[in-house]
Design a protein around this motif. Structure first.
Motif, PDB file in Angstrom:
ATOM      1  N   ASN A 126      30.421  -5.849 -44.926  1.00  0.00           N
ATOM      2  CA  ASN A 126      31.215  -6.514 -45.951  1.00  0.00           C
ATOM      3  C   ASN A 126      30.418  -7.644 -46.606  1.00  0.00           C
ATOM      4  O   ASN A 126      30.458  -7.844 -47.824  1.00  0.00           O
ATOM      5  CB  ASN A 126      32.505  -7.061 -45.337  1.00  0.00           C
ATOM      6  N   LEU A 157      38.316  -4.884 -47.395  1.00  0.00           N
ATOM      7  CA  LEU A 157      38.132  -3.498 -46.961  1.00  0.00           C
ATOM      8  C   LEU A 157      39.458  -2.975 -46.428  1.00  0.00           C
ATOM      9  O   LEU A 157      40.014  -3.521 -45.471  1.00  0.00           O
ATOM     10  CB  LEU A 157      37.056  -3.429 -45.870  1.00  0.00           C
ATOM     11  N   THR A 203      38.055   2.635 -44.096  1.00  0.00           N
ATOM     12  CA  THR A 203      36.659   2.958 -43.777  1.00  0.00           C
ATOM     13  C   THR A 203      36.380   4.456 -43.859  1.00  0.00           C
ATOM     14  O   THR A 203      35.242   4.885 -43.672  1.00  0.00           O
ATOM     15  CB  THR A 203      36.305   2.490 -42.349  1.00  0.00           C
TER      16      THR A 203
END
Length: 378
Positions: free
Chosen positions: A309, A371, A374
């Protein structure tokens, strides 16, 4: 008998009161131009390449009543854009009709000279093709007009679909004649137009980014990642936008050193601050994204996710800063900052920022990343 005579008189005189089609344009008397390309020669003359469909099928197969279309190209020159079309009209049996033009292509030299004079005749015309896309071609527009692509019989249709796809993918902005001409005249916000080049070997056009404009003249370019970033910073993202990010900044590059992310949602906030008669702008954008490819794997590790990130934020922040630097270097106010100063601080705009270089206005960017996926069952 008398009633029959009255009815006959009425039926005779009613057609005389009907208006009829005084403004009709018969298709058989028109050449419908679907695509126009403008270039400029060393003498300053305008070169126009017009593409229009012609029928085939009946000529090639007399036993078949079905017919298809293909494009042919007519080249003409003149002192102005409309003059070139008037000269083109001398070479065909029908009248040229530009009301159905789907795209107008400008060569790079022409774009650097200025666009409005060439768009003026379409913008003034009540039957002008105001919905036609405006595109810049690296090199000459004639190369793009003559492209023998295989995806559509009509070149104008090919470029219209090509641009529609690029807009949906987030490669460039959606500008047509109707939306771009006021910006060229207003001088408080500048357009960024699609930039293409031509691959003759592959028989297709290719998106290379966006052309930057200062008023009506092209002054710079953005590549594809920078074009995507501009759309995010400007709040004009329509679809999901993907970025390739390098995670390993040292050593030899391998496939495992890259991650592909997809920006799903954005929330943009532009803050204009004025202090001591000096304006500054802060572009704050919150991005929610998901990882669509990461060959290294191990995305279930919180430490690994935090590191990725961080690398994504650093990389895309650099892209954003480079994008803004190119806009300032080209004096392209694509964000409409001068427009905001004019609306909120009119006296300061009159005194200091009217037609001022964009470099005089500090622009800071703040990207926040979240985020949310994933690509693995978490």
């Amino acid at each position: 008998m008398r009633r029959t005579s009255k009815r006959l008189i009425v039926f005779i005189f009613i057609p005389l009161l009907l208006t009829g089609c005084w403004d009709q344009r018969l298709l058989k008397e028109q050449k419908l131009i679907m695509l126009i390309g403008y270039d400029i020669n060393p003498n300053g003359d305008i070169i126009a390449n017009t593409s229009y469909p012609i029928g085939k099928g009946a000529l090639e197969n007399n036993n078949s009543s079905a017919s298809s279309s293909r494009s042919t190209i007519l080249t003409s020159s003149g002192r102005t854009a409309l003059d070139t079309l008037l000269h083109a009209d001398l070479n065909i049996s029908e009248r040229i009709d530009t009301s159905k033009v789907q795209a107008i292509l400008f060569g790079e030299k022409m774009a650097k000279k200025g666009l409005y004079q060439e768009l003026d005749n379409i913008y003034r015309n009540p039957k002008g093709a105001l919905s036609a896309k405006v595109v810049i071609i690296e090199g000459e527009a004639a190369d793009a007009i003559r492209l023998k692509q295989e995806e559509a019989d009509i070149n104008g249709q090919y470029y219209a679909e090509f641009l529609k796809s690029g807009e949906a993918t987030g490669f460039f902005t959606d500008y047509n004649v109707q939306s771009v001409c006021p910006l060229l005249l207003k001088h408080t916000k500048d357009p960024l137009l699609p930039l293409l080049n031509v691959h003759y070997e592959k028989h297709r056009a290719r998106s290379v980014g966006m052309a930057l404009f200062d008023n009506e003249k092209m002054t710079g370019k953005l590549n594809i990642p920078e074009s995507k970033m501009f759309l995010l910073l400007n709040g004009t993202k329509k679809q999901k936008v993907s970025f390739l990010v390098k995670t390993n900044q040292q050593g030899k590059e391998t496939q495992k050193d890259f991650v592909v992310i997809e920006v799903i949602t954005t929330r943009k906030k532009t803050k204009l601050a004025v202090k001591n008669d000096a304006a500054s702008v802060n572009l704050s954008v919150k991005l929610q994204f998901r990882i669509t490819e990461y060959p290294k794997n191990h995305l279930t590790n919180p430490l690994q996710l935090n590191q990725i990130n961080k690398e994504i934020k650093n990389s895309l922040t650099k892209t954003a800063e480079k994008t803004i630097a190119k806009l300032q270097e080209a004096n392209c106010d694509g964000f409409g900052i001068e427009e905001k100063i004019k609306a909120n601080h009119h006296q300061l705009w009159e005194k200091k920022y009217k037609n001022a270089p964009l470099k005089e206005i500090p622009i800071k960017v703040d990207l926040q990343f979240e985020l949310i996926n994933t690509g693995i069952i978490n």
